[in-house]
Scaffold this active site. Sequence first.
Site, PDB file in Angstrom:
ATOM      1  N   ASN A 112      14.473 -26.553  38.621  1.00 28.77           N
ATOM      2  CA  ASN A 112      15.770 -26.946  38.035  1.00 28.77           C
ATOM      3  C   ASN A 112      16.929 -26.033  38.440  1.00 28.77           C
ATOM      4  O   ASN A 112      18.034 -26.506  38.664  1.00 28.77           O
ATOM      5  CB  ASN A 112      15.659 -27.100  36.507  1.00 28.77           C
ATOM      6  CG  ASN A 112      15.254 -25.836  35.813  1.00 28.77           C
ATOM      7  OD1 ASN A 112      14.682 -24.934  36.409  1.00 28.77           O
ATOM      8  ND2 ASN A 112      15.550 -25.757  34.534  1.00 28.77           N
ATOM      9  N   GLU A 130       9.260 -17.175  31.150  1.00 24.65           N
ATOM     10  CA  GLU A 130      10.445 -17.909  30.679  1.00 24.65           C
ATOM     11  C   GLU A 130      10.057 -19.378  30.678  1.00 24.65           C
ATOM     12  O   GLU A 130       9.942 -20.001  31.738  1.00 24.65           O
ATOM     13  CB  GLU A 130      11.626 -17.676  31.635  1.00 24.65           C
ATOM     14  CG  GLU A 130      12.095 -16.235  31.714  1.00 24.65           C
ATOM     15  CD  GLU A 130      12.854 -15.776  30.480  1.00 24.65           C
ATOM     16  OE1 GLU A 130      13.038 -16.579  29.542  1.00 24.65           O
ATOM     17  OE2 GLU A 130      13.263 -14.611  30.455  1.00 24.65           O
ATOM     18  N   CYS A 186      16.518 -25.381  30.766  1.00 26.33           N
ATOM     19  CA  CYS A 186      15.686 -24.956  29.632  1.00 26.33           C
ATOM     20  C   CYS A 186      16.552 -24.825  28.384  1.00 26.33           C
ATOM     21  O   CYS A 186      16.084 -25.034  27.280  1.00 26.33           O
ATOM     22  CB  CYS A 186      14.989 -23.652  29.967  1.00 26.33           C
ATOM     23  SG  CYS A 186      16.125 -22.412  30.591  1.00 26.33           S
ATOM     24  N   GLU A 230      14.828 -11.636  30.721  1.00 29.27           N
ATOM     25  CA  GLU A 230      15.481 -11.511  32.015  1.00 29.27           C
ATOM     26  C   GLU A 230      16.956 -11.231  31.747  1.00 29.27           C
ATOM     27  O   GLU A 230      17.463 -11.508  30.664  1.00 29.27           O
ATOM     28  CB  GLU A 230      15.293 -12.788  32.838  1.00 29.27           C
ATOM     29  CG  GLU A 230      13.835 -12.974  33.218  1.00 29.27           C
ATOM     30  CD  GLU A 230      13.576 -14.016  34.294  1.00 29.27           C
ATOM     31  OE1 GLU A 230      12.799 -13.739  35.221  1.00 29.27           O
ATOM     32  OE2 GLU A 230      14.137 -15.124  34.209  1.00 29.27           O
TER      33      GLU A 230
HETATM   34  P1  NAD Z   1       6.245 -26.053  36.268  1.00 31.81           P
HETATM   35  O1  NAD Z   1       5.595 -25.227  35.213  1.00 31.81           O
HETATM   36  O2  NAD Z   1       5.682 -27.381  36.558  1.00 31.81           O
HETATM   37  O3  NAD Z   1       6.251 -25.265  37.666  1.00 31.81           O
HETATM   38  C1  NAD Z   1       6.816 -23.971  37.802  1.00 31.81           C
HETATM   39  C2  NAD Z   1       6.161 -23.270  38.983  1.00 31.81           C
HETATM   40  O4  NAD Z   1       4.803 -22.966  38.679  1.00 31.81           O
HETATM   41  C3  NAD Z   1       6.133 -24.079  40.276  1.00 31.81           C
HETATM   42  O5  NAD Z   1       6.500 -23.248  41.352  1.00 31.81           O
HETATM   43  C4  NAD Z   1       4.682 -24.498  40.355  1.00 31.81           C
HETATM   44  O6  NAD Z   1       4.264 -24.743  41.676  1.00 31.81           O
HETATM   45  C5  NAD Z   1       3.993 -23.270  39.789  1.00 31.81           C
HETATM   46  N1  NAD Z   1       2.615 -23.475  39.332  1.00 31.81           N
HETATM   47  C6  NAD Z   1       2.051 -24.615  38.870  1.00 31.81           C
HETATM   48  N2  NAD Z   1       0.747 -24.398  38.570  1.00 31.81           N
HETATM   49  C7  NAD Z   1       0.489 -23.095  38.832  1.00 31.81           C
HETATM   50  C8  NAD Z   1      -0.680 -22.286  38.724  1.00 31.81           C
HETATM   51  N3  NAD Z   1      -1.845 -22.753  38.282  1.00 31.81           N
HETATM   52  N4  NAD Z   1      -0.596 -20.980  39.089  1.00 31.81           N
HETATM   53  C9  NAD Z   1       0.580 -20.474  39.520  1.00 31.81           C
HETATM   54  N5  NAD Z   1       1.700 -21.206  39.669  1.00 31.81           N
HETATM   55  C10 NAD Z   1       1.666 -22.505  39.310  1.00 31.81           C
HETATM   56  O7  NAD Z   1       7.794 -26.126  35.834  1.00 31.81           O
HETATM   57  P2  NAD Z   1       8.951 -27.048  36.477  1.00 31.81           P
HETATM   58  O8  NAD Z   1       8.655 -28.464  36.124  1.00 31.81           O
HETATM   59  O9  NAD Z   1       9.151 -26.657  37.897  1.00 31.81           O
HETATM   60  O10 NAD Z   1      10.240 -26.525  35.679  1.00 31.81           O
HETATM   61  C11 NAD Z   1      10.724 -27.094  34.507  1.00 31.81           C
HETATM   62  C12 NAD Z   1      10.298 -26.267  33.285  1.00 31.81           C
HETATM   63  O11 NAD Z   1      10.803 -24.936  33.419  1.00 31.81           O
HETATM   64  C13 NAD Z   1      10.869 -26.778  31.969  1.00 31.81           C
HETATM   65  O12 NAD Z   1       9.871 -26.719  30.974  1.00 31.81           O
HETATM   66  C14 NAD Z   1      11.987 -25.783  31.645  1.00 31.81           C
HETATM   67  O13 NAD Z   1      12.331 -25.677  30.296  1.00 31.81           O
HETATM   68  C15 NAD Z   1      11.397 -24.527  32.184  1.00 31.81           C
HETATM   69  N6  NAD Z   1      12.464 -23.559  32.445  1.00 31.81           N
HETATM   70  C16 NAD Z   1      12.544 -22.435  31.656  1.00 31.81           C
HETATM   71  C17 NAD Z   1      13.577 -21.517  31.866  1.00 31.81           C
HETATM   72  C18 NAD Z   1      13.681 -20.266  31.029  1.00 31.81           C
HETATM   73  O14 NAD Z   1      14.378 -19.339  31.449  1.00 31.81           O
HETATM   74  N7  NAD Z   1      13.033 -20.177  29.872  1.00 31.81           N
HETATM   75  C19 NAD Z   1      14.520 -21.734  32.859  1.00 31.81           C
HETATM   76  C20 NAD Z   1      14.407 -22.895  33.638  1.00 31.81           C
HETATM   77  C21 NAD Z   1      13.358 -23.783  33.424  1.00 31.81           C
END
Ligand code: NAD
Length: 488
Positions: free
Chosen positions: A147, A245, A279, A457
Site C-alpha cells: 500500500n 506494524e 492501515c 517506527e
Molecule cells: P501482507 O501481510 O499480505 O504482505 C506483507 C509482506 O509480507 C509481503 O511482502 C509478503 O510477500 C510478505 N509475506 C507473506 N507471507 C510471508 C511469510 N510467510 N514470511 C515472510 N514474509 C511473508 O500485507 P499486504 O496485503 O501487502 O499489506 C496490507 C496490510 O498491511 C494491511 O493489513 C494494512 O493495514 C497493513 N499495514 C500496516 C501498516 C502499519 O504501519 N501498521 C502500514 C501499512 C499497511
Amino acid sequence: MKMLIQDQLVEAEGGDTIRVANPATGEVVDSVPKGGREDAKRAIDAASEAYKVWSERPSIERSRVLLKIAEIIRASVGELATSLTLEQGKPLGEASSEINSFANTCEYYAGLIGRQRGAHTPFSTGEGFFIVTKRPLGVVGAILPWNFPVSLMGWKVAPGLAAGNTFVVKPASTTPITDIKVASLMAKAGLPPGAVNVVTGPGSVVGEELLENPKVAKIAFTGETATGSRIMEGSAKLIKRLTLELGGSVPMIVCDDADLELAVEGAAWGRFRNCGQSCTSVKRLFLFDSIADEFIRSFTKKVKTIRVGNGLDKSTHMGPIHTEEQLEKVESMVEDAESRGARDIVKGGRPSDKELQRGNFYVPTVLGDVDYDAKIAREECFGPALPIFLVKDLEEAIERANDTPYGLGSSVWTKDVERAYHAAERIQAGTTWVNSPPIARAEVPFGGFKQSGFGRELGIEGLDHYYETKSIQVLEYGKGKKWAFPIN
Ligand code: NAD
C-alpha cells in the site's frame, strides 16, 4: 526490471520472473525476478559484509550519506512517482508525496543521529559507574506491504542505516519496481556495496529465508495481522528482534461541538486517500446523534465529487483498488453489511464506465444503519467503503471504538480540549489524532496497541528499535578488592 544484490541488478538464480500489473488497466508494467532462497542468502551475505564497514562509520558520515540519499531521491521524484502510480495505482500527487516522504524520513534521521546524549551514572554502592551505550543490530530483513511501498521502506531503512545496520528488503510481489529503483539510487550516495539489497519473490520463500537465516538479526515487518503472526512464529526459533506494524480498524469520533466542515474534509481524506488502503484509513465513523444529519448531508455531497480514475490522469482524485482480490474483499464486506440491513448513504461499487472496468475500480461507498456484527465493522476493510454509526455520547463512542482486536490509529473531533484529552487517554490505539485526519510524521512515533503490532517506527523511539542497549560497568581503581573469591 532486475533485483538489487550487492549493488548489482541481477536475475534470480532460478531464472523465473513475476509479472507486475497496472491495477488501473490490467496491463503488464514490467516483470521482476522471482527470487528464491539462494538469492536471499546471497543478499544476506552481501548485507553482512557491508555491515562490517557501515557499522564502523562515524555517525557524521552516516548522517551525510542519508542527506545525500534524500537529495538524490528528491531529484528523481517525477520519475519515481510515475513508476509508483503504474504499479500501485495511486494518483500521481499521492505518489509524489510518498516519494518526498521517503526523503523526509532520511533527512529526519540524518539530523537525529549523532545528536543524542546519554549519561554517566555512579553505582549506588559507590565503587564506580556505568554507562549505557547503543550498538547496531546487524542485518535487518525489511518485509514490506503494497500500500505504501516506498514510504514504509523509508520508515525502516532510514533509522536502520542511521543506527549502523544494513538491509535486505523484501517488497510485496505486486509493488517491487519503485523500491528497486529507490534502492539503486541509494547505492549512489556513498553506502558500502550491499548495504541495501532488494530481493523480489514470494513471501513464503524469500520472506521465510529472512526469518530463518541466522545472519539476519531483526525483522522489520509491515503487513496484515495474520502474516505478522506467522512472522513472530518464524522468528521465534532464533529469537530475532522484531517490529510488527499490522492492520488497523481506525475509529473517527465526531462530537456535537466539532467543526463539521473540517470533520467532513477529514473523513473524506481519511477514508479515500490511497483508495482507502492505508492501515490508518478511517474505517469506522462514529457521529453524535445530534449532528449526524447535518454531517451526513454535507459528507454525501463531498463523497459524490470524488473522481475515480487512472492515477496518471491529473484530474483523478482516487485510483483503483490495488488487486482484484482486494476489490472482491471490499465488495463482499459491503454486501455482507447490506444483507444485515445497512442502508446505502452513497451507493458506489464497480463503475459502469467501460474504460474503468479494465481496472480494479470501486466507486466510494458510504453505509448507514450498519450492524455492529457486520464484517465491515469487525474486520479491516481495506478499500473505499465507510460504515457510519450513531452514538449518544463520548462514552458510548469510546466503548464502540475500542470494541475491536486492532489498536493502531483513532481520531476525535471536538473543540473542547478536555473532551479530546479524555478520549485520547481512553482509546486503545497507538495514535489519537485530535481534529486531524491520520497523518504520519517523521518525528512522531507510530505503531499499534493490541493486534495492530508492537514496537514503534518513526521518531526517536523508531531509532531505538535498531539498536541493542549495552551497559558498561566500570570499577574505580582500588575499589574492587571486596570481590575476592571465595565469598565470605
Ligand atoms: P501482507 O501481510 O499480505 O504482505 C506483507 C509482506 O509480507 C509481503 O511482502 C509478503 O510477500 C510478505 N509475506 C507473506 N507471507 C510471508 C511469510 N510467510 N514470511 C515472510 N514474509 C511473508 O500485507 P499486504 O496485503 O501487502 O499489506 C496490507 C496490510 O498491511 C494491511 O493489513 C494494512 O493495514 C497493513 N499495514 C500496516 C501498516 C502499519 O504501519 N501498521 C502500514 C501499512 C499497511
